[in-house]
Write a protein that holds these residues in place. Sequence first.
Motif, short mmCIF file in Angstrom:
data_model
loop_
_atom_site.label_atom_id
_atom_site.label_comp_id
_atom_site.label_asym_id
_atom_site.label_seq_id
_atom_site.Cartn_x
_atom_site.Cartn_y
_atom_site.Cartn_z
N HIS A 224 -8.46 21.15 29.93
CA HIS A 224 -7.20 21.49 29.28
C HIS A 224 -6.10 20.49 29.63
CE1 HIS A 224 -7.62 25.96 27.92
NE2 HIS A 224 -7.79 25.10 26.94
N ALA A 225 -6.06 20.09 30.90
CA ALA A 225 -5.00 19.17 31.33
C ALA A 225 -5.18 17.79 30.69
CB ALA A 225 -4.99 19.06 32.86
N SER A 226 -6.42 17.36 30.50
CA SER A 226 -6.66 16.05 29.86
C SER A 226 -6.14 16.05 28.44
CB SER A 226 -8.15 15.71 29.80
OG SER A 226 -8.70 15.62 31.07
N ASN A 227 -6.51 17.08 27.67
CA ASN A 227 -6.06 17.12 26.27
C ASN A 227 -4.55 17.26 26.19
OD1 ASN A 227 -8.55 16.68 25.22
ND2 ASN A 227 -8.79 18.67 24.24
N ALA A 228 -3.98 18.07 27.07
CA ALA A 228 -2.52 18.26 27.05
C ALA A 228 -1.82 16.95 27.39
CB ALA A 228 -2.12 19.36 28.03
N PHE A 229 -2.38 16.21 28.34
CA PHE A 229 -1.74 14.94 28.74
C PHE A 229 -1.80 13.92 27.60
CE2 PHE A 229 -1.06 10.93 30.78
CZ PHE A 229 -0.10 11.22 31.75
N LEU A 230 -2.96 13.85 26.93
CA LEU A 230 -3.10 12.89 25.82
C LEU A 230 -2.14 13.26 24.68
CD1 LEU A 230 -6.98 12.54 25.84
CD2 LEU A 230 -5.33 10.75 26.43
N PRO A 281 -4.17 20.68 18.90
CA PRO A 281 -3.26 21.80 18.61
C PRO A 281 -3.73 23.10 19.26
CG PRO A 281 -3.71 20.52 16.62
CD PRO A 281 -4.64 20.01 17.68
N LYS A 282 -5.02 23.37 19.15
CA LYS A 282 -5.57 24.63 19.70
C LYS A 282 -5.51 24.63 21.24
CE LYS A 282 -10.28 24.97 19.72
NZ LYS A 282 -10.97 25.31 20.92
N ASP A 283 -5.89 23.52 21.85
CA ASP A 283 -5.97 23.50 23.31
C ASP A 283 -4.58 23.54 23.96
OD1 ASP A 283 -8.63 23.41 22.99
OD2 ASP A 283 -8.93 21.35 23.65
N LEU A 284 -3.59 22.93 23.29
CA LEU A 284 -2.24 23.00 23.87
C LEU A 284 -1.74 24.43 23.88
CD1 LEU A 284 -2.13 19.79 23.51
CD2 LEU A 284 0.31 20.23 23.62
N ALA A 286 -3.60 27.09 23.90
CA ALA A 286 -4.39 27.87 24.85
C ALA A 286 -3.95 27.59 26.29
CB ALA A 286 -5.87 27.56 24.67
N PHE A 287 -3.66 26.32 26.59
CA PHE A 287 -3.26 25.96 27.96
C PHE A 287 -1.90 26.58 28.27
CE2 PHE A 287 -2.64 22.16 31.07
CZ PHE A 287 -3.19 22.91 32.10
N ARG A 288 -1.04 26.58 27.24
CA ARG A 288 0.28 27.19 27.35
C ARG A 288 0.13 28.68 27.70
NH1 ARG A 288 4.64 28.51 28.41
NH2 ARG A 288 6.52 28.56 27.17
N ALA A 289 -0.82 29.33 26.96
CA ALA A 289 -1.03 30.77 27.16
C ALA A 289 -1.62 31.05 28.54
CB ALA A 289 -1.94 31.31 26.06
N VAL A 290 -2.57 30.22 28.97
CA VAL A 290 -3.18 30.42 30.30
C VAL A 290 -2.11 30.27 31.38
CG1 VAL A 290 -4.78 29.44 32.00
CG2 VAL A 290 -5.39 29.48 29.62
N ALA A 291 -1.27 29.23 31.23
CA ALA A 291 -0.24 28.99 32.25
C ALA A 291 0.68 30.21 32.33
CB ALA A 291 0.56 27.73 31.89
N ASP A 302 5.60 23.22 25.17
CA ASP A 302 6.33 23.64 23.94
C ASP A 302 6.98 22.43 23.30
OD1 ASP A 302 5.76 26.26 24.37
OD2 ASP A 302 7.63 26.71 25.41
N GLU A 303 7.55 21.57 24.14
CA GLU A 303 8.27 20.41 23.63
C GLU A 303 7.30 19.41 22.98
OE1 GLU A 303 11.73 18.54 22.65
OE2 GLU A 303 11.28 20.58 23.26
N VAL A 304 6.12 19.25 23.59
CA VAL A 304 5.09 18.36 23.00
C VAL A 304 4.74 18.86 21.60
CG1 VAL A 304 2.67 17.63 23.20
CG2 VAL A 304 4.14 17.67 25.24
N ILE A 305 4.58 20.17 21.47
CA ILE A 305 4.22 20.77 20.17
C ILE A 305 5.39 20.62 19.19
CG2 ILE A 305 3.65 22.96 19.02
CD1 ILE A 305 2.30 23.79 21.77
N ARG A 306 6.61 20.84 19.67
CA ARG A 306 7.78 20.75 18.79
C ARG A 306 7.94 19.33 18.25
NH1 ARG A 306 12.48 18.96 18.20
NH2 ARG A 306 12.50 17.89 20.21
#
Length: 467
Positions: A224-230, A281-284, A286-291, A302-306
């Motif tokens: 999750h952290a890899s995809n979020a970082f990319l 999109p899905k993993d961000l 999901a990672f947001r929800a897990v956190a 949230d800001e990355v998605i926005r």
Amino acid sequence: MKIAVVGSGYVGLVAGACFADLGHAVVLVDNDQEKLAALREGQVPIHENFLPELLQRHRGHSLTFSDDLDEAVRTSAVIFIAVGTPPTEQGEADLSYVESVARSISGAVNGYKVIVEKSTVPVYTSNWIRKIILRNATAPDEFDVASNPEFLREGTAVTDFLYPDRIVVGADNERCAAVLAEIYAPLTDGSYYKRQDAIPRPDRAEIPPPLITTSAKSAELIKHASNAFLAMKISFINAVASICETVGGNVQQVCQGIGTDSRIGPRFLNPGIGYGGSCFPKDLMAFRAVARECGYDFRLLDEVIRINEEQRRRFIRTVRNALWTLRGKRLAVLGLAFKGGTDDVRESPAILLVQSLLQEGCQICAYDPAAHARAKEVLNTTVEYANSPYEAASEADAVLILTEWEEFATLDLTRLHAAVKYPIVIDGRNLYDPGVMTARGFTYYSIGRAVATPENQSVPVPARKLN
Ligand code: UGA
């Protein structure tokens, strides 16, 4: 080693074919009879380099297809779970398929088995799989649960699998870690790469790859952290591109300047119309929800998605700036897939943009080298499909480049110029040098760079009667 892979989607199919190529005996399990029949007949359900070769090489020998999960578990030492984890309405990963497979596996355990999560799953999933299997009366010493996340990209999935930057094995004891290390030994000891029939090495691949052993929870977080970082890297450069547009900077120069810092690196710094696909999109979300569930408010995500969503709105504004009004304008759209090299249109920014432009009353004639069939399933029927970029561009008020296909970076500009009604290119992927485009007579809009207009011409505004 005897391996079962449950789920024949992107990850399962590629992993199964590649494990077979490493010399293992693989059974690919799915409950979709039509898909199994197609695979047995030799069809290749996804557009992926080298996959047809691998399926052809191993089908019916070291790669078989089955709908019998019990039998597959009984005859395998290792069971990879590669079923879908679609998002719920709240953005969490829906783990019901994973749970149901775990329950089925527990009924068939007949000796020590290693059960491996290959799907992208939130932290704690390995704990849950373990609990479910224990609840169904399997003895604790008869199995282990490991996490072995996959980092493959669509379009280069086979080479990503066989020439990975790293292999991550999340295992909570040595016995289980040793089984996974053995599966990947042909890669980590380099023997696969010495084979004459090895899938060719891509540029940049370092061999042999390192095997990183972690706890199962860390491995789940690594994915999750890899995809979020990319995704964060992409949104970061898109935000910088927006500033470049305001101040008259050039984002490509900025990219070069920051990407050459070895701590930052140049990759995943291409500005564009935002990231899409079935993963980011899905993993961000999901990672947001897990956190959030773990008590951490990960607002950075949230800001990355926005920023990603804003990038599409900015692009529509650019089209409006180029054409003044949109209703009735004929637009050539080059690219529908979420990125080059694939026919996948899931969460494709190109598709989302086409939908917005249709709503604005534009006429769209689209060309994509691979994604027409998939796009037709999601776009309305007013969209026309062309057989080439030049046919799409015929009589167009502007040409929009929405996917980074290589084919679009090497267009015959003379032919394109002759086809269009107005020579305006709006490039959402920065595939061209603005100087080259203006020299060839185009007014050229791109991301994070000034509008480029041929000498002695102001930016043309095509006139068209309003309906
Ligand atoms: C992504 C990751 O790159 C893989 O490592 C991961 O295994 C995979 O998700 C997954 O979780 O299964 P993928 O979705 O195939 O792979 O696509 P990418 O190549 O990462 O591209 C994603 C999106 O970002 C595309 O829309 C692409 O156009 C966009 N992108 C990529 C940019 O806008 N700029 C860039 O610099 C790079």
